[in-house]
Design an enzyme around this catalytic site. Structure first.
Site, short mmCIF file in Angstrom:
data_model
loop_
_atom_site.label_atom_id
_atom_site.label_comp_id
_atom_site.label_asym_id
_atom_site.label_seq_id
_atom_site.Cartn_x
_atom_site.Cartn_y
_atom_site.Cartn_z
N ASP A 14 0.82 -1.23 0.00
CA ASP A 14 0.00 0.00 0.00
C ASP A 14 0.85 1.27 0.00
O ASP A 14 0.43 2.30 0.53
CB ASP A 14 -0.97 0.02 1.21
CG ASP A 14 -1.73 -1.27 1.34
OD1 ASP A 14 -2.27 -1.72 0.32
OD2 ASP A 14 -1.77 -1.85 2.45
N LYS A 17 2.11 2.18 -5.15
CA LYS A 17 2.76 1.70 -6.38
C LYS A 17 1.89 1.93 -7.61
O LYS A 17 2.37 2.28 -8.68
CB LYS A 17 3.09 0.20 -6.27
CG LYS A 17 4.07 -0.13 -5.17
CD LYS A 17 4.34 -1.62 -5.09
CE LYS A 17 3.19 -2.43 -4.54
NZ LYS A 17 2.84 -2.15 -3.13
N GLY A 41 -4.16 -4.39 -4.09
CA GLY A 41 -5.16 -3.37 -4.41
C GLY A 41 -4.43 -2.12 -4.82
O GLY A 41 -3.82 -1.46 -3.99
N HIS A 42 -4.41 -1.84 -6.12
CA HIS A 42 -3.67 -0.68 -6.61
C HIS A 42 -4.64 0.43 -7.00
O HIS A 42 -5.47 0.26 -7.89
CB HIS A 42 -2.79 -1.08 -7.79
CG HIS A 42 -1.69 -2.02 -7.39
ND1 HIS A 42 -0.97 -2.78 -8.27
CD2 HIS A 42 -1.19 -2.33 -6.16
CE1 HIS A 42 -0.07 -3.50 -7.61
NE2 HIS A 42 -0.20 -3.24 -6.33
N GLN A 225 2.06 -6.03 -3.09
CA GLN A 225 2.41 -6.05 -1.67
C GLN A 225 3.75 -5.30 -1.46
O GLN A 225 4.08 -4.45 -2.27
CB GLN A 225 2.50 -7.49 -1.12
CG GLN A 225 1.17 -8.21 -1.05
CD GLN A 225 0.76 -8.87 -2.34
OE1 GLN A 225 1.55 -9.54 -2.97
NE2 GLN A 225 -0.48 -8.69 -2.75
#
Ligand code: IMP
Length: 430
Positions: A14, A17, A41-42, A225
């Site tokens: 988080d 990225k 989750g991007h 991650q």
């Protein structure tokens, strides 16, 4: 000349990225995911419109880039088709732009049920996983029990193997976790619904990448991650089940070992982590709460509150080493705007005041760590959206210089807000 870049998280994920991959995708031909799954989750914000991607590489928002889900990723066919449907709704086409490796291990509903059951069973000592079945799917992969995307082409083999897997998992669900068995026919029927669409995008992605590399195409390897969740180098056992560090690129793409031209390490200006596990600089006070609220620190995959704390330069330095980082990107600096003072962790001592020089291995050692802080002055003015380094307040510049001096790595990008434009580029990488 820089042709390939790896973008990796330096903390527990988080770090932001997605925004940076999206930003650099403009000048890139290929964007490649090489590990993890839909536990990631991007978040990408363009003109205030937020897109969250979990499995599809963040470069998909640029219509000329080709996106690859490489061999090392674990894939839920159902989830992938749903994500494709969602981005289609935003008028983004994946036709001839998204390719899935035939070697990806499939996440089956069994993996998700087992992940959930284990977390529940372990109670207080649970890992705090995303419950997306990531760990059990990787377990199947290394146990040579897994089904792979390419196996979908062979229905007889697929159903035979699925039956074996169902016996294995149902026995655990019933006997260990006191859960109901799952009907193998139901799982088979469900997965076959997605077969056609999945096989349309399935191919030997390793060959695509080998050719791209021969032609000197620009490739971004998008980590998911963060390095401190790496199965080998992270805060084990509170980690995810893949190599989140650059080493995952070589096994997770089929490209073979090669020289990465540039590794960009992404770190927040403070720290966060979701799930359980060591977090030496964690804050339980108003400042931690400020990071949570202003930083909107809620997991984009699970909606859980992220734990928050000061930036940890000892761990950052370790992440730099294990990833051979060439430059850093510092994100969310604007979240520190209101603070009178900013602390940075520059070392550890043990609870009995002994100096600690090595990063611990055992979880029992992590518990003994007490951070040593350097206190820097805050800047108490808004940095939101600043896109030139010279426009940053002096104290913010000093914060940047301090990190550079401690880590001996230059900060090449600074993110001053969620939008693409809220960025200071100090070095043009591509
Ligand atoms: P798993 O990957 O679902 O097995 O979860 C293992 C650990 O990694 C848990 O602490 C999760 O919260 C964490 N984790 C997994 N994916 C992400 C991510 O994308 N960002 C932050 N933490 C993650």
């Amino acid at each position: 000349m820089i042709n390939n870049i790896a973008i990796v998280g330096m903390q527990w994920g988080d770090e932001g990225k997605g925004k940076i991959v999206d930003l650099l995708s403009k000048k890139s031909n290929y964007i490649v995911r090489y590990q993890g799954g839909n536990n990631a989750g991007h978040t990408i914000v363009i003109d205030k419109k937020k897109t969250i991607l979990h499995l599809i590489p963040s470069g998909i928002l640029h219509d000329k880039t080709i996106c690859i889900i490489g061999d090392g990723v674990v894939v839920s066919p159902e989830f992938l088709i749903e994500e494709i449907k969602n981005i289609n709704k935003s008028n983004i086409s994946i036709k001839n732009r998204l390719f899935l490796s035939h070697n990806c291990t499939i996440i089956l509903p069994y993996h998700i049920f087992i992940d959930r059951a284990r977390e529940k069973f372990q109670g207080k000592s649970s890992i705090g996983t995303t419950e997306k079945g990531i760990g059990p799917a990787y377990e199947d992969q290394v146990a040579r029990r897994g089904l792979r995307i390419g196996d979908l082409k062979y229905p007889n083999y697929f159903s035979k193997k699925l039956k074996e897997i169902s016996i294995y998992y149902n026995s655990q669900l019933i006997n260990l976790y006191n859960q109901e068995a799952i009907d193998y026919n139901f799982i088979l029927e469900n997965i076959l619904k997605y077969k056609k669409q999945i096989l349309e995008i399935t191919t030997d992605t390793s060959s695509i990448l080998i050719n791209a590399k021969k032609k000197n195409k620009k490739i971004i390897f998008e980590g998911a991650q963060g390095s401190l969740l790496d199965i080998h180098h992270g805060t084990y056992p509170y980690v995810t089940s893949s190599n989140t560090t650059v080493s995952g690129i070589f096994s997770g793409t089929g490209l073979g070992p090669f020289k990465l031209d540039y590794v960009l390490g992404i770190t927040k200006a403070y720290s966060t982590r979701v799930g359980s596990g060591p977090f030496p600089t964690e804050l339980f006070n108003d400042i931690g709460n400020h990071f949570f609220k202003k930083g909107n620190e809620i997991g984009s995959t699970t909606g859980r509150r992220r734990r928050t704390g000061w930036i940890d330069l000892v761990l950052l330095s370790q992440s730099i080493q294990i990833n051979s980082v060439n430059g850093l990107c510092l994100t969310k600096i604007d979240i520190l705007d209101e603070l009178e003072e900013i602390k940075v962790c520059i070392g550890y001592q043990s609870i009995d005041n002994k100096k600690i020089t090595n990063i611990p291995c055992s979880i029992c050692d992590w518990e003994k760590l007490v951070p040593i802080y350097k206190t820097l002055s805050g800047w108490k003015s808004s940095t939101l959206g600043i896109n030139k380094f010279q426009h940053l307040p002096e104290e913010a510049k000093n914060f940047v210089y301090f990190i550079e001096k401690f880590t001996k790595i230059s900060i090449d990008i600074i993110s001053t807000g969620p939008d693409r434009n809220h960025t200071i580029i100090l070095r043009n990488i591509f």
